[in-house]
Design an enzyme around this catalytic site. Sequence first.
Site, mmCIF file in Angstrom:
data_model
loop_
_atom_site.group_PDB
_atom_site.id
_atom_site.type_symbol
_atom_site.label_atom_id
_atom_site.label_comp_id
_atom_site.label_asym_id
_atom_site.label_seq_id
_atom_site.Cartn_x
_atom_site.Cartn_y
_atom_site.Cartn_z
ATOM 1 N N GLY A 45 0.842 -1.178 0.000
ATOM 2 C CA GLY A 45 0.000 0.000 0.000
ATOM 3 C C GLY A 45 0.882 1.234 0.000
ATOM 4 N N GLN A 50 3.450 9.772 0.997
ATOM 5 C CA GLN A 50 4.686 8.976 1.073
ATOM 6 C C GLN A 50 5.587 9.189 -0.144
ATOM 7 O OE1 GLN A 50 2.506 5.115 2.196
ATOM 8 N NE2 GLN A 50 4.450 4.951 3.297
ATOM 9 N N CYS A 94 5.831 0.047 7.752
ATOM 10 C CA CYS A 94 5.520 1.164 6.851
ATOM 11 C C CYS A 94 6.769 1.503 6.052
ATOM 12 C CB CYS A 94 5.071 2.368 7.680
ATOM 13 S SG CYS A 94 4.673 3.811 6.676
ATOM 14 N N LEU A 95 6.582 1.713 4.757
ATOM 15 C CA LEU A 95 7.719 2.065 3.906
ATOM 16 C C LEU A 95 8.384 3.357 4.370
ATOM 17 C CD1 LEU A 95 6.178 1.241 0.412
ATOM 18 C CD2 LEU A 95 7.820 -0.136 1.699
ATOM 19 N N HIS A 136 -4.575 1.910 7.422
ATOM 20 C CA HIS A 136 -3.190 2.379 7.557
ATOM 21 C C HIS A 136 -2.933 3.523 6.562
ATOM 22 C CE1 HIS A 136 1.315 1.600 8.027
ATOM 23 N NE2 HIS A 136 1.267 2.318 6.907
ATOM 24 N N GLU A 137 -3.386 3.325 5.314
ATOM 25 C CA GLU A 137 -3.140 4.344 4.281
ATOM 26 C C GLU A 137 -3.970 5.605 4.521
ATOM 27 O OE1 GLU A 137 -0.619 3.779 2.657
ATOM 28 O OE2 GLU A 137 -0.513 1.612 2.902
ATOM 29 N N HIS A 140 -2.401 7.921 6.784
ATOM 30 C CA HIS A 140 -1.345 8.752 6.181
ATOM 31 C C HIS A 140 -1.895 10.082 5.671
ATOM 32 C CE1 HIS A 140 2.345 6.470 6.258
ATOM 33 N NE2 HIS A 140 1.794 5.385 5.738
HETATM 34 NI NI NI Z 1 2.666 3.429 5.761
#
Ligand code: NI
Length: 190
Positions: A45, A50, A94-95, A136-137, A140
């Site tokens: 995701g 991000q 998380c990236l 989660h997204e 963000h």
């Molecule tokens: Ni994330």
Amino acid sequence: MILPITTYTDEVLHQTAKPLKGVDGAVEELIASMFESMENASGIGLAAPQVGHSLRLLILDISCMKSFEDVAPMVVINPHILSVKGKNLMEEGCLSVPGVQGDVQRPSSITLKYRDRNFLEQTEEFSGMLARVLQHEIDHLSGTLFIDRMEKRDRRKIQKELNDIAEGNIEVDYPLARACSRDGGGTICM
Ligand code: NI
């Protein structure tokens, strides 16, 4: 185009993202670049902040995970959670917070109103892995990271890793992020 992934000290990850007014060529290009960047980073995701864009746009693709092979990739624009049900605990990564994992409690299913990649309004209920990644997204887009939702005690244990990221003391093999296991056995990064 592969875009660099912002990390947790970047201001854009702590802002409230702006709604999109429509999908034009530039947005389509951004969506394509986000898919490319997410794949390159082995994520499931990715939210626009991000990759440095403070927009209410996110993508996900969990088809690389075991038993989710048939789940189609999604583009979600201007999401709004109408209602939630249940709760469960799952380990997240998380990236934008490379090298850190932690248990997060979230509702187990959500009813979501959003616009798809054609900017058509959809209302749908999601549960399981999709509900998890979507929440989660969506976090963000309001400047919330999964580490903000961890128990204080757990959060204290990862402070050293967070300091390392802040100091740039991390090794990643995509532009500013870290590959993760996608076989369903390891951490999921999103
Ligand atoms: Ni994330």
